[in-house]
Design a protein around this motif. Structure first.
Motif, PDB file in Angstrom:
ATOM      1  N   LEU A  53      25.631 -47.744 -32.974  1.00  0.00           N
ATOM      2  CA  LEU A  53      26.722 -46.955 -33.550  1.00  0.00           C
ATOM      3  C   LEU A  53      27.598 -46.339 -32.462  1.00  0.00           C
ATOM      4  O   LEU A  53      28.827 -46.304 -32.580  1.00  0.00           O
ATOM      5  N   GLY A  68      31.572 -47.069 -31.683  1.00  0.00           N
ATOM      6  CA  GLY A  68      32.543 -45.987 -31.550  1.00  0.00           C
ATOM      7  C   GLY A  68      33.329 -46.074 -30.255  1.00  0.00           C
ATOM      8  O   GLY A  68      34.552 -45.881 -30.246  1.00  0.00           O
ATOM      9  N   SER A  71      36.484 -43.321 -34.899  1.00  0.00           N
ATOM     10  CA  SER A  71      35.528 -43.809 -33.903  1.00  0.00           C
ATOM     11  C   SER A  71      34.844 -42.655 -33.178  1.00  0.00           C
ATOM     12  O   SER A  71      33.642 -42.722 -32.891  1.00  0.00           O
ATOM     13  N   LEU A 113      32.267 -41.386 -35.473  1.00  0.00           N
ATOM     14  CA  LEU A 113      31.113 -42.292 -35.488  1.00  0.00           C
ATOM     15  C   LEU A 113      30.199 -42.020 -34.295  1.00  0.00           C
ATOM     16  O   LEU A 113      28.971 -42.018 -34.432  1.00  0.00           O
TER      17      LEU A 113
END
Length: 112
Positions: free
Chosen positions: A26, A30, A46, A49
């Motif tokens: 993740l 991002g 992003s 995230l």
């Protein structure tokens, strides 16, 4: 009758390595979104995230150590992220009203 295990027991059945891999994936997604996109809203998402991947990792470590400190940090990170969303979206709306675009490359021309 067999009862399902409690939530902390279920969390401990998943190895910590799985949480590390998911959180790293993740975070990398991002970073790629921040570095490659030109739309301010996508860059903003992003960054969120990346914050959520850190939150996931803090919760995983907190549950494995049975220490609530990580969960307290997550609470504060979420509060800061909510403030960031409010201020960031207000800035993006004002930029859009003035320039009719949210393209980052166009905003570099505004430096003067």
């Amino acid at each position: 009758m067999i009862q399902p295990p409690a939530i902390p027991e279920i969390i401990q059945l998943i190895p910590l390595k799985s949480y590390l891999i998911l959180s790293t994936a993740l975070f990398v997604i991002g970073i790629i979104g921040v570095l490659t996109r030109r739309n301010a809203i996508v860059i903003f998402m992003s960054v969120e995230l990346m914050l959520n991947s850190v939150n996931l990792l803090l919760i995983a470590f907190s549950s494995y150590r049975s220490d609530p400190t990580g969960q307290v940090f997550v609470f504060f990170i979420m509060a800061v992220a909510a403030a960031e969303v409010a201020v960031g979206l207000a800035i993006i709306v004002m930029i859009y009203r003035n320039t009719r675009t949210i393209d980052i490359n166009f905003l570099k021309k505004l430096k003067g």
